[in-house]
Structures are given as C-alpha cells and as structure tokens.
Motif scaffolding. Structure first.
Motif, mmCIF file in Angstrom:
data_model
loop_
_atom_site.group_PDB
_atom_site.id
_atom_site.type_symbol
_atom_site.label_atom_id
_atom_site.label_comp_id
_atom_site.label_asym_id
_atom_site.label_seq_id
_atom_site.Cartn_x
_atom_site.Cartn_y
_atom_site.Cartn_z
ATOM 1 N N ILE A 1 -5.352 2.398 -7.301
ATOM 2 C CA ILE A 1 -4.747 3.528 -8.006
ATOM 3 C C ILE A 1 -5.236 3.488 -9.454
ATOM 4 C CG2 ILE A 1 -2.569 4.657 -8.641
ATOM 5 C CD1 ILE A 1 -2.832 4.372 -5.641
ATOM 6 N N HIS A 2 -5.750 4.602 -9.919
ATOM 7 C CA HIS A 2 -6.300 4.691 -11.265
ATOM 8 C C HIS A 2 -7.291 3.553 -11.561
ATOM 9 C CE1 HIS A 2 -3.393 7.742 -11.641
ATOM 10 N NE2 HIS A 2 -2.366 6.975 -11.865
ATOM 11 N N GLY B 1 -3.131 10.481 -8.884
ATOM 12 C CA GLY B 1 -3.076 9.160 -8.258
ATOM 13 C C GLY B 1 -3.811 9.119 -6.934
ATOM 14 N N VAL C 1 4.882 13.256 -7.393
ATOM 15 C CA VAL C 1 4.183 12.640 -8.513
ATOM 16 C C VAL C 1 3.265 13.618 -9.222
ATOM 17 C CG1 VAL C 1 2.518 10.843 -9.153
ATOM 18 C CG2 VAL C 1 4.365 10.344 -7.550
ATOM 19 N N GLU C 2 2.495 14.357 -8.437
ATOM 20 C CA GLU C 2 1.516 15.248 -9.058
ATOM 21 C C GLU C 2 2.095 16.602 -9.456
ATOM 22 O OE1 GLU C 2 -0.456 11.992 -7.531
ATOM 23 O OE2 GLU C 2 0.766 13.388 -6.416
ATOM 24 N N LYS D 1 -6.988 4.356 5.801
ATOM 25 C CA LYS D 1 -6.669 4.536 4.387
ATOM 26 C C LYS D 1 -6.768 3.215 3.634
ATOM 27 C CE LYS D 1 -3.038 6.350 1.348
ATOM 28 N NZ LYS D 1 -3.216 5.322 0.332
ATOM 29 N N LYS D 2 -6.296 2.169 4.273
ATOM 30 C CA LYS D 2 -6.325 0.857 3.626
ATOM 31 C C LYS D 2 -7.766 0.430 3.315
ATOM 32 C CE LYS D 2 -5.745 -2.994 5.859
ATOM 33 N NZ LYS D 2 -5.229 -4.109 6.660
ATOM 34 N N THR E 1 4.926 4.614 -8.621
ATOM 35 C CA THR E 1 4.921 6.061 -8.770
ATOM 36 C C THR E 1 3.852 6.713 -7.914
ATOM 37 O OG1 THR E 1 3.500 5.839 -10.674
ATOM 38 C CG2 THR E 1 5.847 6.069 -11.098
ATOM 39 N N HIS E 2 3.078 5.916 -7.204
ATOM 40 C CA HIS E 2 2.022 6.490 -6.386
ATOM 41 C C HIS E 2 2.065 5.902 -4.998
ATOM 42 C CE1 HIS E 2 0.492 7.201 -10.463
ATOM 43 N NE2 HIS E 2 0.208 8.358 -9.927
ATOM 44 N N ASP E 3 1.389 6.576 -4.122
ATOM 45 C CA ASP E 3 1.301 6.134 -2.754
ATOM 46 C C ASP E 3 2.678 6.188 -2.109
ATOM 47 O OD1 ASP E 3 -0.104 5.311 -0.532
ATOM 48 O OD2 ASP E 3 -1.271 3.870 -1.670
ATOM 49 N N MET E 4 2.820 5.552 -0.951
ATOM 50 C CA MET E 4 4.085 5.617 -0.236
ATOM 51 C C MET E 4 5.147 4.787 -0.938
ATOM 52 S SD MET E 4 4.074 5.335 3.876
ATOM 53 C CE MET E 4 2.441 4.703 3.899
ATOM 54 N N ARG F 1 1.001 -5.000 -4.266
ATOM 55 C CA ARG F 1 0.854 -4.051 -5.364
ATOM 56 C C ARG F 1 1.436 -2.702 -4.958
ATOM 57 N NH1 ARG F 1 -3.408 -4.573 -9.960
ATOM 58 N NH2 ARG F 1 -2.631 -2.893 -11.228
ATOM 59 N N LEU G 1 3.024 -3.181 5.584
ATOM 60 C CA LEU G 1 2.800 -2.791 6.973
ATOM 61 C C LEU G 1 1.832 -3.739 7.691
ATOM 62 C CD1 LEU G 1 2.517 1.057 6.366
ATOM 63 C CD2 LEU G 1 4.414 -0.128 7.489
ATOM 64 N N ASP G 2 1.009 -4.416 6.908
ATOM 65 C CA ASP G 2 0.040 -5.339 7.521
ATOM 66 C C ASP G 2 0.612 -6.730 7.759
ATOM 67 O OD1 ASP G 2 -1.956 -3.441 7.463
ATOM 68 O OD2 ASP G 2 -2.562 -3.974 5.430
ATOM 69 N N ASN H 1 -8.904 2.225 0.282
ATOM 70 C CA ASN H 1 -8.302 1.585 -0.897
ATOM 71 C C ASN H 1 -8.997 0.270 -1.230
ATOM 72 O OD1 ASN H 1 -6.464 3.612 -1.230
ATOM 73 N ND2 ASN H 1 -4.716 2.495 -0.432
ATOM 74 N N LEU I 1 -3.341 4.688 8.908
ATOM 75 C CA LEU I 1 -2.957 3.772 7.825
ATOM 76 C C LEU I 1 -4.050 2.739 7.575
ATOM 77 C CD1 LEU I 1 0.782 3.226 8.833
ATOM 78 C CD2 LEU I 1 -0.039 4.409 6.793
ATOM 79 N N ARG J 1 -9.207 -1.438 -9.027
ATOM 80 C CA ARG J 1 -7.918 -1.284 -8.364
ATOM 81 C C ARG J 1 -7.915 0.064 -7.644
ATOM 82 N NH1 ARG J 1 -4.504 -0.902 -14.013
ATOM 83 N NH2 ARG J 1 -4.844 1.315 -14.409
ATOM 84 N N LEU K 1 8.756 4.093 7.796
ATOM 85 C CA LEU K 1 7.579 4.205 8.655
ATOM 86 C C LEU K 1 7.434 2.947 9.514
ATOM 87 C CD1 LEU K 1 5.106 5.845 9.475
ATOM 88 C CD2 LEU K 1 3.869 4.861 7.543
#
Lengths: 165, 432
Positions: B159-160, B66, B16-17, B144-145, A91-94, A43, A49-50, B148, B141, B157, A102
């Motif tokens: 994002i949003h 986001g 984005v923002e 962060k995961k 449009t979001h995140d990396m 998504r 990366l995983d 998420n 990372l 989900r 990276l």
C-alpha cells in the motif's frame, strides 16, 4: 511463524506511531517466552487468511479507535456486533472485521477467536523513526504517552488470555 | 392519467477513496435526470503539490489511491522526466512495467472475485459468495496476494509503495528476491486463466453501447507506461495534447470533474474494456489464445463484460511479469542522474481503471509550479450517466428496489474507485 501449538497470536500494525502496537505486543510475548502460541505480525488483516489452517484458537491484537480514552483495553469474542462501532487502524484493503467475516464464510476461522483492541489517540502525531533493529524501549518512545503506559498491562492481559483460556 | 414520476435514490456509505451515490428520476419510460453523485471531498492534491520538490511528487500522489498508487506514481515520474529531459534505461523501463503488473493483478483480482462476480451469481456481497464459491474466492484472494507481494518486493510495500523515484528506483531488488516470486506467478498464470474462463461463463445482460473507447496504444506492447492516445473514432494523439482533446467540466452534483471529448462534448470510455478493445492483438500469447477460445468480439460494447477484459488483463499481467521475473538481472544503475531545469512534462499511463493523465510544470530549482491530474474514474463519470440513461428505460418495469439494483450493478461494472466493497450502496426509494 514461531512457537508451537494450535493457538495463533497475530499482531496487526505498521511501523508508525501507535499503529505499531500489535507488532510490539507480539514481539514482547515472543521474546520473553510468555506463551507457546504461534505468533505472527501482519501488516494487513487479510494476511490472516493464509495462517489459519490447523489453528483452533485465534487471538488478534491491534490498535483501535473506538471513542474510548487512549490506552483503554477492549476484548471482543467473535462473533460479535460490538465490533461494528470500532475502527481498527488500517485504512486500506480489507478491514479486520471483513477479514474475519470472510474467513468464517470460507470455513477457515477457528471456533475460538478473540480480538484485543487498545484505544489510541486519533490525533497523536506519528513519529517516523528509521531502523527496526532499535531496542523495544527506543521504539516505544514513538508511542503516545497513554499507549506507552498501557502497553505492559495490555501484554499481560493477552498473555493471561493465551495461557489460561 | 399522466405517468407519475419515480425517483430512485441510492445513497452511499463512506469508503476510503470517497463516497458515491446515484439519483435517477423518471416519468414512465422517460428518464428525466440521472446523476452519479460523487461526494468525495476535494482532494486538493494539485494545489498541495505546488511549491514541493518534484522528487516528492511520486510519494505524495501515491496517497491519492490505496488501490492504484503505482498508476499515480508512474504518471507522475514519467511526466516529470519529460519535463527534465530524462531518458531511463531499458532495464528501469522493464521494471516499471513489472511494477504495474503487480498493481493490475491486485486490483483486478479483487474486483473480479469479490466485487463484481457476486452480481452475476445472485449474491448480495463477496461474503455471501464466499460461502458457496470457496474455491473461486480463495483463488481470487491468492491472486491478489501475489500482486501485493510483487509490489512489496519492487515497491517497498503493497500500500502506497515508496521505491519509485524520478529517474528510476531508490533501490533495485536482489535477484533472489525476484526469483522467489516465480513459483507463485507460475501458479498465478494458470489461476488467472481459470478465472477468465469462469467469468466468461457468466450470463451477461443484453446491453451494448457504441462506446468511444479511449486508451493508450503502443506499437509493440500492451499499453501500460507509454504510447499515444487512441480511440475507436480514429484518434491518434500525443499525450502532451491530452488537454486539447479532452475537456474537464464541473457539474453541481459531483466533486469530481467530468470529462468529455472537446470537439463533440461526447462522453468516452476508459479502462479495461477500452484497453482490450483497442489493443487485443498486443495481449500476451496465453491471453490471445483465450480470446480465440472465448469467442467474444472485440472491441466489446457490453459494459458487464468488462469482467472478462479484467480477466484477460490478469492473464496478461501474470504472463508478462513471469517473463520479466525470469530474465531479471540486477544492474548497477537504479536511478539516472539528472540536473534540475525548468520545464513542463505530460504523461499518461494505464491505471487499472483506465487512462491517468498528469501534467507538471517545474521551475529551475526543481519545485512544482503547477500540476494537473485527470483520473480515470472521473473521466468515466459522464459515460456512466449516459449508460444509465440507456439502461433505465429497459428495466423500468422493475420495482424500485430492483431498478436501483440494476443501476448499481451497471455502475459496479466500471470498477469505480468509489466502491470498496461489492454492495457499498444503501438504497432509498422516494416515490414522488
């Protein structure tokens, strides 16, 4: 993850309209047994990366906005500066490019990395349909006409790339 | 010879923002003008919400950001629930805290490791940092995961998210979905401690301000969804009185409104430094032990040390999330039933970047009559400019590029929502 081998095919997408393209490609290659590569649907590009440990060839497919006509197909071999002008559809995140850069810095990126992009229409209305267990043909109806027509040849070219590279 | 004027201009890249830039004009050591220029196009969300069903609000305002959509959803549903007189049961309240933990984790982990840490270690980006500090970047990372992942399970989900409803949630996670997160959060707590120790060892510029810190304060918990508004100057305010105490002002160089204290017209600071400063005794046990270990006096007035505050909040969020995850039992009620009625409700919650205020007036058909949203980054704008006015004379001997870098670095310590990557700003220096 399904499949065998150290090749990995990743489709990036979402359930919405043409952005679903990457998932559809992976789904068709998986179900039709077109390649022995591992397959994944992401998504967000950062999911990659995983999944890179032990992979010696990475193939990524995603919808993109590159100014070209909708339905046109582009291939990029990493590293390349050609990707700088292409907006993949997250449009979001990396971003995909940032994620690959990276991964390279972290020593995770396979030596062979290919990105397949299929141009989509920026303004095509997004259809939000309910239910992921609909058949492929029902899901494909959510795509714009140009992308729907280009899907089969896009799958074929990626299949050839996976099997004959 | 009279001092020549210098103009330091930092131009922004689109993200984005939105977009942000910086303009500094100085003559000798005298700072003549400082402008944090936010070009973010008008979002028009407050107008967009008018006439919409109050049940649509949480999903619409999530689109504002986001990175911190949960904060917008939380402030929105709490304000609407107050307008309708809805009281959610403790189980729902707890799950909302859990959801907020996920957002703090994903937001703070990104900023600490990839956006802010490079400033302290001499790298120009998170990418170049990753080459030499793989372990730390990969830890970031992974942290962060896990944030998420929690948003996906509880919010639908990452994002949003789409599972937040007026009165509760549309769906509650199954016990096994929640239990599956526990091993990763056990790792995350230890990793967050390691991150906090790592960043606390950085060398910090000697630069301290006498901030008017503002955040929610709650009698028995670290503030997220509830509390009264407190400040270092003794404010103790019901959230419904926010607009009497804090005033928004339009300035020509920013499309985001500035905010100041109404009585004094002084800027104030919201965000992790303010939250920890006003609530360090309410942090989780492991975070409190870290505070003792790290020997930093709180409240802290060094904006660069906000990275430590984010580290402490990462620890807190993992520890509180673990407690909730381990105790979770699915209840039969995911959403309180309610009747439409006309009313006005106010709420403030603590977004990763600070206090986020919402007010909604609802009519008796459940439609939004008016909405007001005051985000943390816009509240901090005036304080950022004030900080820059203090910083520039200290570093003005540097050449233009170095001076611009110092200014950017200070802005980045605020984790403004206009920064999506560590060094997002293009620098252009015009000598007048």
């Amino acid at each position: 993850m399904s499949g065998r081998g150290s090749h990995l095919l990743v489709g990036i997408g979402s359930p919405f309209g043409d952005d679903r393209l990457g998932w559809l490609v992976v789904g068709q290659i998986e179900r039709r047994g077109l390649s022995s590569a591992h397959t994944r649907c992401a998504r967000a590009p950062a999911d990659l990366l995983d999944w890179l440990e032990g992979v010696d060839r990475l193939v990524v497919c995603d919808a993109c906005l590159d100014g070209g006509p909708a339905g046109s197909c582009r291939r990029f071999d990493w590293p390349t500066t050609s990707l700088d002008d292409v907006a993949f559809c997250g449009t979001h995140d990396m971003s995909l490019v940032a994620t690959l850069a990276l991964a390279e810095q972290l020593g995770l990126l396979p030596k062979q990395t290919t990105i397949w992009g299929l141009s989509v229409e920026r303004n095509f209305p997004v259809v939000v349909s309910i239910g992921d267990n609909r058949g492929d043909s029902a899901i494909e109806r959510d795509l714009s006409p140009a992308v729907r027509s280009a899907l089969a040849p896009f799958v074929a070219v990626i299949e050839r790339d996976l099997n004959h590279a | 010879m009279a001092d020549e004027a210098r103009t330091i201009r930092v131009e922004a890249l689109t993200r984005v923002e939105g977009e942000g830039g910086l303009y500094v004009r100085l003559r000798g050591r005298d700072v003549e003008e400082v402008r944090l220029e936010i070009y973010e196009p008008p979002r028009l969300f407050e107008a967009l919400l008018r006439g919409r069903s109050m049940e649509d609000v949480a999903d619409i305002v999530a689109r504002i950001c986001g990175i911190c959509p949960i904060a917008y959803q939380m402030s929105a549903v709490h304000a609407i629930e107050r307008a309708l007189g809805i009281a959610v049961p403790p189980e729902i309240r707890t799950l909302r805290r859990l959801l907020y933990c996920g957002e703090w984790i994903e937001s703070h982990a990104l900023h600490v490791h990839l956006l802010h840490a490079p400033d302290f270690l001499g790298y120009d980006s998170g990418l170049s940092l990753a080459r030499d500090h793989r372990e730390e970047v990969q830890r970031g990372l992974r942290l962060k995961k896990h944030g998420n992942a929690l948003l996906e399970v509880l919010g639908g989900r990452a994002i949003h998210p789409i599972n937040v409803a007026v009165g509760g949630f549309y769906r509650l996670p199954r016990r096994e979905e929640i239990a599956a997160l526990i091993p990763d959060f056990e790792w995350g707590l230890d990793a967050a401690v390691a991150t906090t120790r790592w960043v606390a060892g950085f060398e910090f510029p000697e630069f301290s301000r006498d901030y008017d810190l503002v955040s929610l304060v709650h009698s028995d918990e670290y503030p997220m969804n509830e509390g009264y508004i407190a400040s270092t100057d003794g404010l103790n305010l019901d959230v419904a009185q926010f607009e009497q105490e804090f005033q928004e002002q339009q300035v020509p160089h920013s499309t985001a409104l500035h905010a100041v204290r109404a009585g004094t017209s002084r800027p104030y600071l919201v965000g992790p430094l303010a939250r920890v400063g006003l609530n360090f005794d309410k942090l989780s046990p492991t975070a409190r032990r870290l505070i003792d270990e790290l020997s930093i006096d709180w409240p802290c007035g060094n904006p660069y040390q906000s990275i430590i505050a984010r580290g402490l909040e990462l620890v807190h969020a993992f520890e509180e999330a673990l407690t909730i995850l381990r105790a979770y039992r699915q209840t039969s009620t995911c959403r309180v039933k309610f009747q439409h009625r006309a009313g006005t409700g106010h709420a403030a919650t603590e977004a990763p970047r600070g206090l986020l205020y919402h007010r909604y007036e609802i009519d008796d058909a459940g439609l939004v009559v008016s909405a007001k949203i005051v985000p943390p980054t816009s509240q901090n704008q005036r304080q950022i400019e004030d900080d820059l006015r203090s910083l520039v004379p200290v570093v003005e001997a540097a050449d233009d590029q170095r001076l611009a870098e110092q200014c950017e670095r200070l802005v980045r310590s605020y984790d403004p929502c206009i920064s999506c990557s560590t060094h997002f700003l293009k620098v252009k220096v015009d000598r007048v």
